[in-house]
Design an enzyme around this catalytic site. Structure first.
Site, PDB file in Angstrom:
ATOM      1  N   HIS A   1      56.358  24.558 -28.051  1.00 55.34           N
ATOM      2  CA  HIS A   1      57.393  23.510 -28.074  1.00 55.34           C
ATOM      3  C   HIS A   1      57.453  22.802 -26.723  1.00 55.34           C
ATOM      4  CE1 HIS A   1      61.535  21.935 -29.045  1.00 55.34           C
ATOM      5  NE2 HIS A   1      61.602  21.944 -27.722  1.00 55.34           N
ATOM      6  N   GLU A   2      57.503  23.580 -25.641  1.00 56.80           N
ATOM      7  CA  GLU A   2      57.601  22.984 -24.309  1.00 56.80           C
ATOM      8  C   GLU A   2      56.330  22.253 -23.909  1.00 56.80           C
ATOM      9  OE1 GLU A   2      60.275  22.593 -22.369  1.00 56.80           O
ATOM     10  OE2 GLU A   2      61.312  23.414 -24.107  1.00 56.80           O
TER      11      GLU A   2
ATOM     12  N   ASP B   1      67.474  19.461 -26.589  1.00 60.08           N
ATOM     13  CA  ASP B   1      66.861  18.164 -26.888  1.00 60.08           C
ATOM     14  C   ASP B   1      67.851  17.222 -27.555  1.00 60.08           C
ATOM     15  OD1 ASP B   1      64.453  19.043 -25.839  1.00 60.08           O
ATOM     16  OD2 ASP B   1      63.716  19.775 -27.758  1.00 60.08           O
TER      17      ASP B   1
END
Length: 284
Positions: free
Chosen positions: A36-37, A130
């Site tokens: 994800h990062e 986010d």
């Protein structure tokens, strides 16, 4: 990028996992978080952003960049959604592998479930998730940059209270959710303290950008009305992140006395005039 760090909360969760026997599940979550990062980081680097640090959490991460509200909104939007987009891609990969029999049903469903959990959690409108960053970006398109920061943190605080109430009522025994609540609370409290410094970095970056006129060629021009008694600080607080400003000083009779460029106002602010002196006093 200077470094990749693991947040101390991860070690707390890891110890809890050791004591309760779900190391495998935690490691799987951690791998998903890393991917994800990587979505955030790779997108930011591809756009020429300066990535300072990536801090990993069990259920998410925080990528610190050195761009302070002066990049194009569409660029920042892509950087933010790149992380959740990786979760969507991982779900699609899991379904494909399940369909072709490459992954076992149990692992596929667990992998999909964890991705959906991280996806939904990260899209909550709470800073520094986010969703909280998207909220701040969206507000900055309609209100001045400093107000966008403040208003987004107010909304984030309200959503955080709702999150705590949901955990308290429906999941009171989920230790990991309480750990994340502590992290979110500390992050928002620190962000509130950083608002003046974040706005100052925005102004500093803006001043540096005036040496590169290419940066401003695609920005719309905004005319801001001022009165002589407005301070320089009050004038600068009316700046939008994605516009180029001209400040029109209006006389008591309602006529335009003079027009001050954004560059002139920033130059006065950073070169001895300070923020408390009035526009009428400086620009006579």
């Amino acid at each position: 990028m200077s470094k990749v760090a693991i947040h101390p909360l991860f070690y707390i969760i890891f110890l809890f996992a050791v004591l309760h026997g779900f190391i495998y599940e935690l490691l799987l979550l951690f791998i998903i978080v890393i991917i994800h990062e990587l979505g955030h980081v790779c997108t930011a680097l591809s756009l020429g952003w300066r990535v300072k640090k990536v801090e990993l959490l069990p259920f998410g991460g925080v990528a610190e960049v050195e761009e302070h509200g002066n990049k194009a909104p569409r660029e920042e939007g892509w950087v933010i959604i790149a992380g959740p987009l990786m979760n969507v891609i991982m779900v699609a990969v899991a379904l494909f592998c399940l369909q072709w029999g490459w992954w076992s049903p149990s692992f596929s469903y667990q992998f999909i479930e964890y991705n959906l959990i991280i996806l939904i959690f990260n899209l909550l409108p709470i800073w520094p998730l986010d969703g909280g960053k998207l909220l701040q970006l969206g507000l900055s398109l309609y209100v001045p940059y400093k107000k966008a920061i403040q208003h987004s943190l107010l909304v984030s605080g309200g959503c955080f209270v709702f999150y705590v109430l949901v955990v308290l009522i429906f999941f009171p025994s989920y230790f990991s959710l309480w750990v994340m609540a502590v992290f979110l609370f500390i992050s928002q409290w620190m962000e509130w303290k950083q608002v003046p410094y974040q706005f100052m970095r925005f102004l500093l970056e803006r001043q540096k950008q005036h040496h590169n006129r290419e940066v401003f060629k695609d920005r719309d021009i905004l005319s801001v009305t001022l009165f002589p008694q407005h301070s320089i600080k009050e004038a600068l607080e009316q700046m939008f992140r994605h516009k180029h400003h001209y400040f029109c000083v209006i006389t008591p009779a309602g006529k335009v006395d003079q027009v001050i460029t954004e560059q002139e106002l920033l130059h006065c602010f950073f070169n001895g005039c300070g923020g408390n002196r009035t526009v009428g006093e400086i620009f006579r």
